[in-house]
Motif scaffolding. Structure first.
Motif, PDB file in Angstrom:
ATOM      1  N   THR A  18       0.841  -1.180   0.000  1.00 42.15           N
ATOM      2  CA  THR A  18       0.000   0.000   0.000  1.00 42.15           C
ATOM      3  C   THR A  18       0.885   1.242   0.000  1.00 42.15           C
ATOM      4  OG1 THR A  18      -1.700  -1.167   1.225  1.00 42.15           O
ATOM      5  CG2 THR A  18      -1.805   1.227   1.243  1.00 42.15           C
ATOM      6  N   ALA A  19       0.641   2.135  -0.943  1.00 40.30           N
ATOM      7  CA  ALA A  19       1.407   3.379  -1.025  1.00 40.30           C
ATOM      8  C   ALA A  19       1.182   4.206   0.236  1.00 40.30           C
ATOM      9  CB  ALA A  19       0.984   4.174  -2.252  1.00 40.30           C
ATOM     10  N   PRO A  20       2.198   4.934   0.681  1.00 39.52           N
ATOM     11  CA  PRO A  20       2.058   5.738   1.897  1.00 39.52           C
ATOM     12  C   PRO A  20       0.919   6.759   1.833  1.00 39.52           C
ATOM     13  CG  PRO A  20       4.350   5.556   1.262  1.00 39.52           C
ATOM     14  CD  PRO A  20       3.553   4.953   0.149  1.00 39.52           C
ATOM     15  N   ASP A  21       0.605   7.263   0.651  1.00 40.32           N
ATOM     16  CA  ASP A  21      -0.449   8.270   0.496  1.00 40.32           C
ATOM     17  C   ASP A  21      -1.720   7.702  -0.116  1.00 40.32           C
ATOM     18  OD1 ASP A  21       1.182  10.515   1.407  1.00 40.32           O
ATOM     19  OD2 ASP A  21       2.306  10.193  -0.442  1.00 40.32           O
ATOM     20  N   MET A  22      -1.928   6.403  -0.006  1.00 45.20           N
ATOM     21  CA  MET A  22      -3.058   5.733  -0.645  1.00 45.20           C
ATOM     22  C   MET A  22      -4.398   6.353  -0.254  1.00 45.20           C
ATOM     23  SD  MET A  22      -3.846   3.189  -2.724  1.00 45.20           S
ATOM     24  CE  MET A  22      -2.581   1.949  -2.633  1.00 45.20           C
ATOM     25  N   THR A  23      -4.598   6.638   1.001  1.00 47.54           N
ATOM     26  CA  THR A  23      -5.878   7.204   1.439  1.00 47.54           C
ATOM     27  C   THR A  23      -6.128   8.552   0.776  1.00 47.54           C
ATOM     28  OG1 THR A  23      -5.749   6.057   3.564  1.00 47.54           O
ATOM     29  CG2 THR A  23      -7.224   7.959   3.444  1.00 47.54           C
ATOM     30  N   GLY A  24      -5.143   9.425   0.771  1.00 43.11           N
ATOM     31  CA  GLY A  24      -5.300  10.738   0.146  1.00 43.11           C
ATOM     32  C   GLY A  24      -5.547  10.651  -1.345  1.00 43.11           C
ATOM     33  N   MET A  25      -4.813   9.750  -2.030  1.00 43.84           N
ATOM     34  CA  MET A  25      -5.001   9.600  -3.470  1.00 43.84           C
ATOM     35  C   MET A  25      -6.380   9.029  -3.780  1.00 43.84           C
ATOM     36  SD  MET A  25      -1.236   8.502  -4.880  1.00 43.84           S
ATOM     37  CE  MET A  25      -0.945   7.154  -3.753  1.00 43.84           C
ATOM     38  N   HIS A  26      -6.866   8.130  -2.932  1.00 49.36           N
ATOM     39  CA  HIS A  26      -8.191   7.558  -3.150  1.00 49.36           C
ATOM     40  C   HIS A  26      -9.277   8.622  -2.972  1.00 49.36           C
ATOM     41  CE1 HIS A  26     -10.916   4.216  -3.690  1.00 49.36           C
ATOM     42  NE2 HIS A  26     -11.659   4.766  -2.744  1.00 49.36           N
ATOM     43  N   ILE A  27      -9.155   9.441  -1.946  1.00 43.51           N
ATOM     44  CA  ILE A  27     -10.126  10.521  -1.723  1.00 43.51           C
ATOM     45  C   ILE A  27     -10.099  11.507  -2.886  1.00 43.51           C
ATOM     46  CG2 ILE A  27     -10.640  12.532  -0.273  1.00 43.51           C
ATOM     47  CD1 ILE A  27      -9.689  10.779   2.139  1.00 43.51           C
ATOM     48  N   LEU A  28      -8.909  11.843  -3.367  1.00 40.21           N
ATOM     49  CA  LEU A  28      -8.776  12.748  -4.508  1.00 40.21           C
ATOM     50  C   LEU A  28      -9.489  12.188  -5.732  1.00 40.21           C
ATOM     51  CD1 LEU A  28      -7.482  15.228  -5.931  1.00 40.21           C
ATOM     52  CD2 LEU A  28      -5.491  13.764  -6.354  1.00 40.21           C
ATOM     53  N   THR A  29      -9.252  10.914  -6.050  1.00 44.51           N
ATOM     54  CA  THR A  29      -9.875  10.334  -7.241  1.00 44.51           C
ATOM     55  C   THR A  29     -11.382  10.144  -7.065  1.00 44.51           C
ATOM     56  OG1 THR A  29      -9.224   8.102  -6.554  1.00 44.51           O
ATOM     57  CG2 THR A  29      -7.781   9.248  -8.118  1.00 44.51           C
ATOM     58  N   GLU A  30     -11.842   9.876  -5.858  1.00 45.87           N
ATOM     59  CA  GLU A  30     -13.289   9.810  -5.622  1.00 45.87           C
ATOM     60  C   GLU A  30     -13.946  11.144  -5.949  1.00 45.87           C
ATOM     61  OE1 GLU A  30     -14.447   6.694  -2.138  1.00 45.87           O
ATOM     62  OE2 GLU A  30     -13.494   8.539  -1.488  1.00 45.87           O
TER      63      GLU A  30
END
Length: 112
Positions: A18-30
């Motif tokens: 899991t990438a360190p910024d996975m949560t932030g990137m997922h929220i951005l793409t949502e």
């Protein structure tokens, strides 16, 4: 709409990385998916997720390299051979300040 992490250095040793910024990137793409709306052609909303989950596993993809280049030095290689054409090797030394990026890949069609 996909985001890093789909590289072989981190994801393919028998477990999912899991990438360190996975949560932030997922929220951005949502949020991007909600903003752009439905996919043209009646296929619904854009799919979102990590490159290696929704597109394909990548060996040396630009999105992953640009994302990890400033902090993950395991995959960085200093270029050689440019001196013969006037490109100084000192221009290929990377550190924490030289790269900062999160690149998104937007696939607009299922067929290539």
């Amino acid at each position: 709409i996909s985001y890093p992490w789909g590289d072989y250095i981190h994801c393919c040793s028998g477990h999912k990385y899991t990438a360190p910024d996975m949560t932030g990137m997922h929220i951005l793409t949502e949020n991007l998916r909600e903003y752009v709306g439905r996919f043209t052609g009646g296929e619904g909303k854009y799919r979102i997720g990590a490159l290696n989950d929704i597109i394909y596993k990548v060996r040396g993809g630009m999105e992953d390299w640009a994302y990890g280049a400033s902090w993950d030095h395991q995959g960085n290689v200093q270029c050689t051979g440019g001196e013969s054409v006037g490109y100084s090797r000192t221009r290929t030394i990377y550190n924490n300040a030289t790269h900062r990026a999160v690149n998104l890949l937007v696939e607009t069609a299922g067929r290539k």
